[in-house]
Structure formats: C-alpha cells, structure tokens
Design a protein around this motif. Structure first.
Motif, PDB file in Angstrom:
ATOM      1  N   ASP A  98     -23.049 -45.307 -35.591  1.00 19.41           N
ATOM      2  CA  ASP A  98     -23.511 -44.519 -34.526  1.00 19.41           C
ATOM      3  C   ASP A  98     -23.526 -43.010 -34.581  1.00 19.41           C
ATOM      4  N   GLY A  99     -22.811 -42.306 -35.747  1.00 23.17           N
ATOM      5  CA  GLY A  99     -22.932 -41.188 -35.878  1.00 23.17           C
ATOM      6  C   GLY A  99     -24.090 -40.838 -36.682  1.00 23.17           C
ATOM      7  N   ASN A 126     -19.627 -48.560 -33.573  1.00 26.42           N
ATOM      8  CA  ASN A 126     -18.221 -48.418 -33.395  1.00 26.42           C
ATOM      9  C   ASN A 126     -17.694 -47.526 -32.576  1.00 26.42           C
ATOM     10  N   GLU A 127     -18.616 -46.748 -31.921  1.00 22.92           N
ATOM     11  CA  GLU A 127     -18.156 -45.720 -31.091  1.00 22.92           C
ATOM     12  C   GLU A 127     -17.416 -44.510 -31.523  1.00 22.92           C
ATOM     13  N   ALA A 128     -17.619 -43.994 -32.775  1.00 22.06           N
ATOM     14  CA  ALA A 128     -17.006 -42.972 -33.397  1.00 22.06           C
ATOM     15  C   ALA A 128     -17.197 -42.898 -34.926  1.00 22.06           C
ATOM     16  N   TYR A 129     -16.938 -41.634 -35.424  1.00 26.64           N
ATOM     17  CA  TYR A 129     -17.142 -41.354 -37.005  1.00 26.64           C
ATOM     18  C   TYR A 129     -15.914 -42.092 -37.544  1.00 26.64           C
ATOM     19  N   MET A 130     -16.000 -43.339 -37.950  1.00 24.45           N
ATOM     20  CA  MET A 130     -14.827 -44.015 -38.291  1.00 24.45           C
ATOM     21  C   MET A 130     -14.376 -43.870 -39.740  1.00 24.45           C
TER      22      MET A 130
HETATM   23 MG   LIG Z   1     -19.216 -44.988 -36.265  1.00 19.72          MG
END
Ligand SMILES: [Mg+2]
Ligand SMILES: Cc1ncc(C[n+]2csc(CCOP(=O)(O)OP(=O)(O)O)c2C)c(N)n1
Ligand code: SF4
Length: 302
Positions: A98-99, A126-130
């Motif tokens: 996503d990022g 996954n809704e963030a910079y994991m």
């Molecule tokens: Mg991500």
C-alpha cells in the motif's frame, strides 16, 4: 458447492513471511490463478524480503526487483521488452504494498494507467509501511495506531479511496479482493489475465505483526473486513463507469473487527461508534456508484 483452488503451486513453502501473513497467502492464490507464464515486479516492501535473497527465491516465476516508486513503469517496460521478443503470452504483474501504491508509486501508476499500459498492477494492502517497522500510509485506516501515529495521536484521516482514483483513469478492469474469499480472488485474477490494458486489483492482506493480531485470526479478520462493510468487494468495468458491489453476506458489527486488533486497542466505545457511522457512509457511497453505473456498448474497445 465445494470449490477447489488451482493445483499448481508457484509459491514455495519455505518463504520467510511471518505466520498468518495475508500478503503471502494472497500471492499464493494470485499466482495459482495467473500460472507460470507470469513475471512479477516487486518494489521495496515486505515482499521484496519474503521472496528471499538472490540466488534464493520463494517463487517459481521470474522476479524483477525495482525501486519503491517505479513498480508500474518497470512493469510497463518489461512488457514492452517481452513484446519486442515476440512473447505476447507472458503477463507482467506489479506486486506492490500500500505504501508503494497509495503513496510512493502513485505517480508511476497514474502514468501507466493513463497510457493504458498492458500490465496487471496488484496492491496487497496491509494498511501501513510494514517492512520498515509499521509506519502510517495513506491506506492506514482511521483510528489506527502505527509507530508514526502513536496512541496519543492515532490516525485521524480516512483511508485514501484508491479504487475511485483508479476508476478516474478509465482503465478496463479494476477490482478489490480478499484472502478470505479465495474463489472470488482467483476468478478476478483470471478475468484480469484475459483483458488487455491496465488492470488494477486491490487485495486486502492482514498483517498480524503490524496489526498486533493473533496470526490465526488473519483470515477471519479479512472476512470480517468485508462483512462489516469496511472493505467492499467490487469490480469496476466499462472503463471505470460500471461498479458492481458484492452484497450477499450477513453483516457483522465493526467492533467485532476492531476489538481483536491491538492497533485499535486505545479506541473508546464512542470512537468505535463514530468509526462505524463513517464506514456506513462509505458503504452507501459505493452503493450509490453502483446505482449510477452506465453501460455504453462498444465503448470499452475504443
Ligand atoms: Mg504495507
Ligand atoms: C524511496 C524509498 N523510500 C523509502 C524506502 C524504505 N522502505 C523500504 S520498504 C518500505 C515500506 C513499504 O511499505 P509498503 O509499500 O506498504 O509494503 P509493506 O512493507 O507494508 O509490505 C520503506 C519505507 C525505500 N526503499 N525507498
Ligand atoms: S510484517 Fe506483515 S506483511 Fe510483512 S511479512 Fe510479516 S505479516 Fe507479512
């Protein structure tokens, strides 16, 4: 009805994703749908690590690692190169987080979509910079904790409406999919494979590590994201004009989705109720798009 996934495994079992990693499960289904004649372009993200350090690999198809911002333009270049060599069969898929999609790679993606490059672009969300330690992206949902939106300043802005942005590019195929609905996911990727031009699929991929979630709840959370109307399963065809929304589910409360996830632990019941209202408004907005959909015969081929 019993559904059987395609038999061919293209993801090796020895990859290094965390237990319960939705991004790993989703590429497994995706490549089962697309088959071996696929080339995968991966920008910086968890998946540029999960696939293993060269010469090791966890995929049985070629992988091209590229910079964070360039997944779509790299995929377009590879596709052009394949065509020059007379290979019209191999599909090139950009596989980005996503990022790398909502934020850093959006310029290259927008350019490729505007030119209608013959690529499949998949964002596993996954809704963030994991990969770099759980920083907020513009896909992080409202109310969530991340390391850059700590509890005292949890995320107040809503998730960017990426499907609307892609629909505005008038591309032939856009869809959302979820690891909790593998049959639907496989069918959408098969459909995307059969279409020429820019295709965009947004896959909801829970991340137990970043969401502070028990790994065994990963698929159940993905399912509840759909049934609580947080992540609608849609298809947008007719060059961005026709929206179809899957509605054949029994609705579940938003709080059942929020409560098991540590990233939402700080939220009060009032805040959860307010988020639920916001989700209902978004859902009504998506349904309104479906109602406004128009079909113009022959337009998609022009
Ligand atoms: Mg991500
Ligand atoms: C231009 C640039 N900025 C920052 C980074 C560092 N970086 C590598 S992966 C990553 C996070 C990727 O987040 P996302 O695209 O959501 O994928 P995920 O890690 O969540 O799978 C960052 C910030 C980089 N490689 N290049
Ligand atoms: S941090 Fe999240 S997305 Fe990355 S490998 Fe682990 S579970 Fe998967």
């Amino acid at each position: 009805m019993r559904y059987e996934l395609p038999q061919e495994e293209i993801l090796y079992s020895g990859h290094i994703g965390c237990p319960g990693c939705g991004a790993s499960l989703s590429i497994r289904y995706t490549l089962q749908a697309l088959g071996k004649k696929t080339m995968v372009v991966i920008p910086a993200c968890c998946w540029s690590v999960i696939d293993g350090p060269f010469p090791h690999t966890s995929l049985r198809v070629p992988i091209f690692h590229t910079t964070f911002e360039a997944a779509a333009s790299t995929a377009a270049g590879l596709k052009a190169g394949l065509e020059m060599r007379g290979d019209t069969e191999t599909i090139v898929m950009a596989w980005a987080g996503d990022g790398g999609t909502f934020d850093i790679g959006i310029q290259a993606l927008s350019g490729a979509a505007e030119r209608n490059e013959d690529i499949l672009y998949c964002c596993y969300d996954n809704e963030a910079y994991m990969n770099t330690g759980i920083q907020r992206s513009s896909s992080t949902p409202i109310g969530a904790w991340t390391t850059t939106t700590p509890v005292a300043h949890y995320k107040k802005r809503p998730k960017k409406k990426m499907i609307d942005i892609m629909a505005a590019h008038s591309i032939p195929y856009i869809a959302t999919a979820s690891v909790a609905y593998p049959q639907d996911l496989v069918e959408k990727f098969r459909k995307a494979r059969s279409i020429t031009g820019t295709r965009f699929i947004h896959v909801f991929a829970p991340c137990p590590t970043g969401w502070k979630l028990a790994p065994e709840l990963s698929v159940s959370m993905a399912r509840q994201a759909v049934t609580s109307k947080i992540f609608p399963l849609v298809e947008v065809t007719e060059n961005g004009r026709k929206w179809q929304v899957w509605k054949d589910f029994i609705p579940t409360p938003v709080k059942d989705y929020i409560k098991p996830q540590g990233r939402f632990r700080h939220l009060t019941d009032e805040e959860i109720a307010w988020i639920e209202e916001e989700i209902e408004r978004n859902w009504q907005e998506v349904l309104a798009k479906e109602n406004l959909s128009i079909t113009i015969p022959g337009l998609e081929t022009r």
